[in-house]
Motif scaffolding. Structure first.
Motif, PDB file in Angstrom:
ATOM      1  N   ARG A 181      14.430  15.891 -19.359  1.00 48.48           N
ATOM      2  CA  ARG A 181      14.675  17.338 -19.474  1.00 48.48           C
ATOM      3  C   ARG A 181      13.376  18.089 -19.740  1.00 48.48           C
ATOM      4  O   ARG A 181      13.120  19.144 -19.144  1.00 48.48           O
ATOM      5  CB  ARG A 181      15.675  17.588 -20.603  1.00 48.48           C
ATOM      6  CG  ARG A 181      15.986  19.074 -20.824  1.00 48.48           C
ATOM      7  CD  ARG A 181      16.796  19.270 -22.078  1.00 48.48           C
ATOM      8  NE  ARG A 181      16.094  18.759 -23.254  1.00 48.48           N
ATOM      9  CZ  ARG A 181      15.103  19.402 -23.865  1.00 48.48           C
ATOM     10  NH1 ARG A 181      14.679  20.560 -23.400  1.00 48.48           N
ATOM     11  NH2 ARG A 181      14.511  18.876 -24.910  1.00 48.48           N
ATOM     12  N   GLU A 182      12.542  17.555 -20.636  1.00 51.79           N
ATOM     13  CA  GLU A 182      11.277  18.214 -20.947  1.00 51.79           C
ATOM     14  C   GLU A 182      10.358  18.255 -19.731  1.00 51.79           C
ATOM     15  O   GLU A 182       9.693  19.272 -19.486  1.00 51.79           O
ATOM     16  CB  GLU A 182      10.605  17.494 -22.110  1.00 51.79           C
ATOM     17  CG  GLU A 182      11.353  17.627 -23.436  1.00 51.79           C
ATOM     18  CD  GLU A 182      10.702  16.817 -24.532  1.00 51.79           C
ATOM     19  OE1 GLU A 182       9.688  16.155 -24.228  1.00 51.79           O
ATOM     20  OE2 GLU A 182      11.199  16.846 -25.676  1.00 51.79           O
ATOM     21  N   ARG A 194      11.190  25.931 -22.053  1.00 52.62           N
ATOM     22  CA  ARG A 194      12.270  26.142 -23.006  1.00 52.62           C
ATOM     23  C   ARG A 194      12.158  25.130 -24.135  1.00 52.62           C
ATOM     24  O   ARG A 194      11.851  23.972 -23.927  1.00 52.62           O
ATOM     25  CB  ARG A 194      13.618  25.995 -22.311  1.00 52.62           C
ATOM     26  CG  ARG A 194      13.790  26.956 -21.148  1.00 52.62           C
ATOM     27  CD  ARG A 194      15.068  26.647 -20.407  1.00 52.62           C
ATOM     28  NE  ARG A 194      15.217  27.523 -19.236  1.00 52.62           N
ATOM     29  CZ  ARG A 194      16.203  27.424 -18.363  1.00 52.62           C
ATOM     30  NH1 ARG A 194      17.126  26.486 -18.501  1.00 52.62           N
ATOM     31  NH2 ARG A 194      16.273  28.258 -17.344  1.00 52.62           N
ATOM     32  N   THR A 195      12.452  25.572 -25.340  1.00 56.60           N
ATOM     33  CA  THR A 195      12.381  24.688 -26.504  1.00 56.60           C
ATOM     34  C   THR A 195      13.661  24.846 -27.312  1.00 56.60           C
ATOM     35  O   THR A 195      14.445  25.783 -27.107  1.00 56.60           O
ATOM     36  CB  THR A 195      11.173  25.038 -27.390  1.00 56.60           C
ATOM     37  OG1 THR A 195      11.258  26.423 -27.763  1.00 56.60           O
ATOM     38  CG2 THR A 195       9.862  24.829 -26.634  1.00 56.60           C
ATOM     39  N   GLY A 196      13.833  23.926 -28.250  1.00 56.81           N
ATOM     40  CA  GLY A 196      14.978  24.027 -29.149  1.00 56.81           C
ATOM     41  C   GLY A 196      16.176  23.230 -28.715  1.00 56.81           C
ATOM     42  O   GLY A 196      17.184  23.219 -29.398  1.00 56.81           O
ATOM     43  N   ALA A 197      16.143  22.553 -27.604  1.00 58.67           N
ATOM     44  CA  ALA A 197      17.287  21.759 -27.168  1.00 58.67           C
ATOM     45  C   ALA A 197      17.362  20.488 -27.989  1.00 58.67           C
ATOM     46  O   ALA A 197      16.360  19.852 -28.277  1.00 58.67           O
ATOM     47  CB  ALA A 197      17.162  21.422 -25.691  1.00 58.67           C
ATOM     48  N   THR A 198      18.554  20.131 -28.413  1.00 51.87           N
ATOM     49  CA  THR A 198      18.773  18.937 -29.212  1.00 51.87           C
ATOM     50  C   THR A 198      19.399  17.859 -28.356  1.00 51.87           C
ATOM     51  O   THR A 198      19.719  18.083 -27.188  1.00 51.87           O
ATOM     52  CB  THR A 198      19.675  19.259 -30.406  1.00 51.87           C
ATOM     53  OG1 THR A 198      20.933  19.709 -29.910  1.00 51.87           O
ATOM     54  CG2 THR A 198      19.063  20.353 -31.267  1.00 51.87           C
ATOM     55  N   SER A 205      21.567  21.111 -20.852  1.00 49.00           N
ATOM     56  CA  SER A 205      20.280  21.671 -20.473  1.00 49.00           C
ATOM     57  C   SER A 205      19.762  21.042 -19.187  1.00 49.00           C
ATOM     58  O   SER A 205      19.213  21.722 -18.317  1.00 49.00           O
ATOM     59  CB  SER A 205      19.271  21.458 -21.609  1.00 49.00           C
ATOM     60  OG  SER A 205      17.992  21.940 -21.236  1.00 49.00           O
ATOM     61  N   LEU A 206      19.974  19.709 -19.053  1.00 47.02           N
ATOM     62  CA  LEU A 206      19.526  19.027 -17.851  1.00 47.02           C
ATOM     63  C   LEU A 206      20.301  19.503 -16.632  1.00 47.02           C
ATOM     64  O   LEU A 206      19.739  19.670 -15.542  1.00 47.02           O
ATOM     65  CB  LEU A 206      19.685  17.518 -18.026  1.00 47.02           C
ATOM     66  CG  LEU A 206      19.171  16.636 -16.887  1.00 47.02           C
ATOM     67  CD1 LEU A 206      17.693  16.876 -16.649  1.00 47.02           C
ATOM     68  CD2 LEU A 206      19.439  15.168 -17.181  1.00 47.02           C
ATOM     69  N   GLU A 207      21.600  19.740 -16.785  1.00 47.45           N
ATOM     70  CA  GLU A 207      22.388  20.256 -15.674  1.00 47.45           C
ATOM     71  C   GLU A 207      21.900  21.640 -15.245  1.00 47.45           C
ATOM     72  O   GLU A 207      21.839  21.959 -14.055  1.00 47.45           O
ATOM     73  CB  GLU A 207      23.864  20.305 -16.063  1.00 47.45           C
ATOM     74  CG  GLU A 207      24.515  18.941 -16.160  1.00 47.45           C
ATOM     75  CD  GLU A 207      25.974  19.045 -16.536  1.00 47.45           C
ATOM     76  OE1 GLU A 207      26.406  20.159 -16.890  1.00 47.45           O
ATOM     77  OE2 GLU A 207      26.681  18.018 -16.470  1.00 47.45           O
ATOM     78  N   ALA A 208      21.542  22.459 -16.216  1.00 48.24           N
ATOM     79  CA  ALA A 208      21.015  23.781 -15.880  1.00 48.24           C
ATOM     80  C   ALA A 208      19.693  23.667 -15.132  1.00 48.24           C
ATOM     81  O   ALA A 208      19.453  24.384 -14.140  1.00 48.24           O
ATOM     82  CB  ALA A 208      20.834  24.610 -17.151  1.00 48.24           C
ATOM     83  N   LEU A 209      18.835  22.750 -15.589  1.00 49.95           N
ATOM     84  CA  LEU A 209      17.561  22.566 -14.907  1.00 49.95           C
ATOM     85  C   LEU A 209      17.768  22.011 -13.497  1.00 49.95           C
ATOM     86  O   LEU A 209      17.069  22.405 -12.557  1.00 49.95           O
ATOM     87  CB  LEU A 209      16.677  21.620 -15.718  1.00 49.95           C
ATOM     88  CG  LEU A 209      16.154  22.165 -17.055  1.00 49.95           C
ATOM     89  CD1 LEU A 209      15.433  21.078 -17.816  1.00 49.95           C
ATOM     90  CD2 LEU A 209      15.234  23.358 -16.832  1.00 49.95           C
ATOM     91  N   LEU A 210      18.733  21.087 -13.343  1.00 51.52           N
ATOM     92  CA  LEU A 210      19.010  20.555 -12.010  1.00 51.52           C
ATOM     93  C   LEU A 210      19.568  21.627 -11.086  1.00 51.52           C
ATOM     94  O   LEU A 210      19.254  21.646  -9.894  1.00 51.52           O
ATOM     95  CB  LEU A 210      19.994  19.384 -12.118  1.00 51.52           C
ATOM     96  CG  LEU A 210      19.435  18.102 -12.761  1.00 51.52           C
ATOM     97  CD1 LEU A 210      20.529  17.061 -12.895  1.00 51.52           C
ATOM     98  CD2 LEU A 210      18.277  17.561 -11.945  1.00 51.52           C
TER      99      LEU A 210
END
Length: 469
Positions: A181-182, A194-198, A205-210
């Motif tokens: 993800r990073e 983007r920061t702060g993802a746990t 978050s990975l789905e959004a990036l994909l």
């Protein structure tokens, strides 16, 4: 989004995607753990039944042994003594009760059994009535307790292994997911990552990036499509420019050739020599122009193969007619092999490729021999042109297919083999050369996937010219 979808979206929220490690735990580790616990419980039950059956069998054997001493007509004292002696040899059986029909029950105790000890009872018939034996069951209960204790320890170990495995899977799956993800975040947002993802929302978050990456891919595809359209337009424009340039150059050359051919030098030998030299130079200039235009068309991608079904003999007939004057002038014997081989290809490009290789071979082998062979290699075709001429030096072989590389004794401009390589590339094949100075040269072309069916006899109209030489 359509209006109906907008209205229904609040009523049916998107389902949250489970983390990958949870999928692994639920679908892999948890079923395995449950199966292990079930097997442990089943083995425990089977072990308990086995030790109970073993204890009962021992009690029955001892009861039969004790019952064998009971015989009719024995007095109470004699019968008590015999049963007592049998009890002394039959531990852990501690007590016997003989239920007689007409007499009081006879009770014999070994004195070994504690008052609170559990026992195991067995009944059997004797000649003097029913006999009941009582065996000490403390050992059986201890074995049962040990079995349940081992079962508990084993189940605890399985549960501990499940917890440890789930934690390890979570750590091993979540860490690479967070790193991925990073990296995606950094690649898509290099200036504002983007920061702060746990770890709990790494998947979301990975789905959004994909999804963002998919949108970027669509935009890149659109840009590549537009670039391809512009490239095709540029190729078409360049092709028209080449055609116009060729026409503009050929018209003055043709006019000049006609003018020189129409000159009447009379008996002046010097003027005749000048006229011959002019005609020769004009012919070479035309060859140079044709070679440059051919190279430019191939480099611009303006030539598209149009494959049809044909025989190798179709190519041989045209190549024979084209090379016959040069072969006769240089005294070269040209032989042909594989004319009956069927194939599928562009006859114009294949014929031009064969002609340029054959021209080079004939020019390098005066008073020699040239063999043209078409060979099948599975679904591929290998074209070979071999001569026994002067050969080519290794240093020249490395740049033989480059433009303006002239062979020793060759009158051309060094464009024939360069165009041949471009034709082979256009046909999706490969071209090469093997040569040794003084031992001749082999030109080969590998054409993948152009062979068709099985070789069949060539048509009579093609076979007859090939048999004349």
């Amino acid at each position: 989004m359509p209006e109906g979808h907008i209205m229904l979206a609040p009523l049916f929220p998107a389902r949250r995607t489970a983390s990958p490690h949870r999928h692994i735990v639920r679908k892999g580790l948890l079923p395995t753990t449950l199966i292990a616990l079930a097997l442990t419980l089943m083995l425990t039950v089977m072990h308990l039944r086995a030790i109970s059956a073993e204890a009962l069998d021992v009690a029955r054997i001892q009861a039969v042994r004790i019952g064998s001493v009971v015989a009719p007509g024995l007095g109470d004292e004699r019968l008590r003594d015999l049963i007592g002696r049998a009890l002394a040899r039959s531990a852990p059986t501690d007590r016997v009760i003989l239920h007689r029909d007409d007499l009081p029950d006879l009770v014999v105790d070994s004195g070994r059994r504690p008052p609170s000890s559990p026992w195991l009872s067995v009944r059997l018939n004797t000649p003097m009535g029913e006999m009941e034996t009582f065996s000490d069951a403390s050992t059986l209960h201890e074995r049962r307790f040990a079995a349940w204790l081992m079962t508990g320890l084993l189940a605890t170990g399985i549960i501990f292994a499940f917890a440890f495995g789930a934690r390890t899977i979570e750590r091993e799956a979540a860490a690479p997911l967070a790193q991925l993800r990073e990296r995606l975040d950094l690649a898509l947002h290099p200036r504002d990552p983007r920061t702060g993802a746990t770890a709990t929302d790494d998947t979301v978050s990975l789905e959004a990036l994909l999804a963002e990456l998919a949108g970027l891919r669509e935009r890149q595809d659109a840009a590549m499509t537009e670039a391809l359209r512009l490239r095709l337009h540029e190729i078409a424009r360049h092709t028209r420019f080449l055609e116009q340039m060729g026409d503009h150059f050929r018209q003055p050359l043709q006019a000049l050739s006609l003018f020189v051919a129409g000159m009447q030098p009379g008996d002046d030998l010097r003027q005749r020599a000048v006229q011959g030299q002019m005609q020769h130079n004009l012919a070479r200039l035309g060859e140079l122009l044709d070679g440059l235009l051919d190279m430019a068309r191939f480099d611009a991608g303006a030539v598209e193969p149009e494959p049809v079904e044909l025989l190798a003999a179709d190519l041989f007939v045209r190549a024979r007619a084209a090379i016959a004057p040069d072969a006769a002038r240089l005294g070269v014997d040209v032989r042909w092999r594989g004319g009956a081989l069927p194939l599928r290809g562009d006859p114009t490009l294949l014929g031009e490729l064969l002609h340029r290789l054959l021209t080079s071979a004939v020019a390098c082998a005066p008073q020699g021999r040239v063999l043209v062979a078409m060979r099948r290699r599975g679904a591929d075709i290998r074209l070979e042109v071999r001569d026994n001429g002067i050969g080519i030096e290794p240093a020249q072989q490395e740049r033989l297919f480059e433009a303006f590389t002239r062979l020793p004794g060759h009158p051309g401009f060094g464009l024939g083999l360069a165009v041949a390589r471009r034709i082979a590339d256009t046909l999706g094949g490969a071209i090469g050369v093997r040569s040794r100075p003084g031992r001749g040269t082999l030109y080969w072309v590998h054409l993948p996937g152009v062979a068709m069916g099985n070789a069949r006899p060539a048509r009579a109209t093609l076979r007859e010219p090939l048999q004349r030489r």
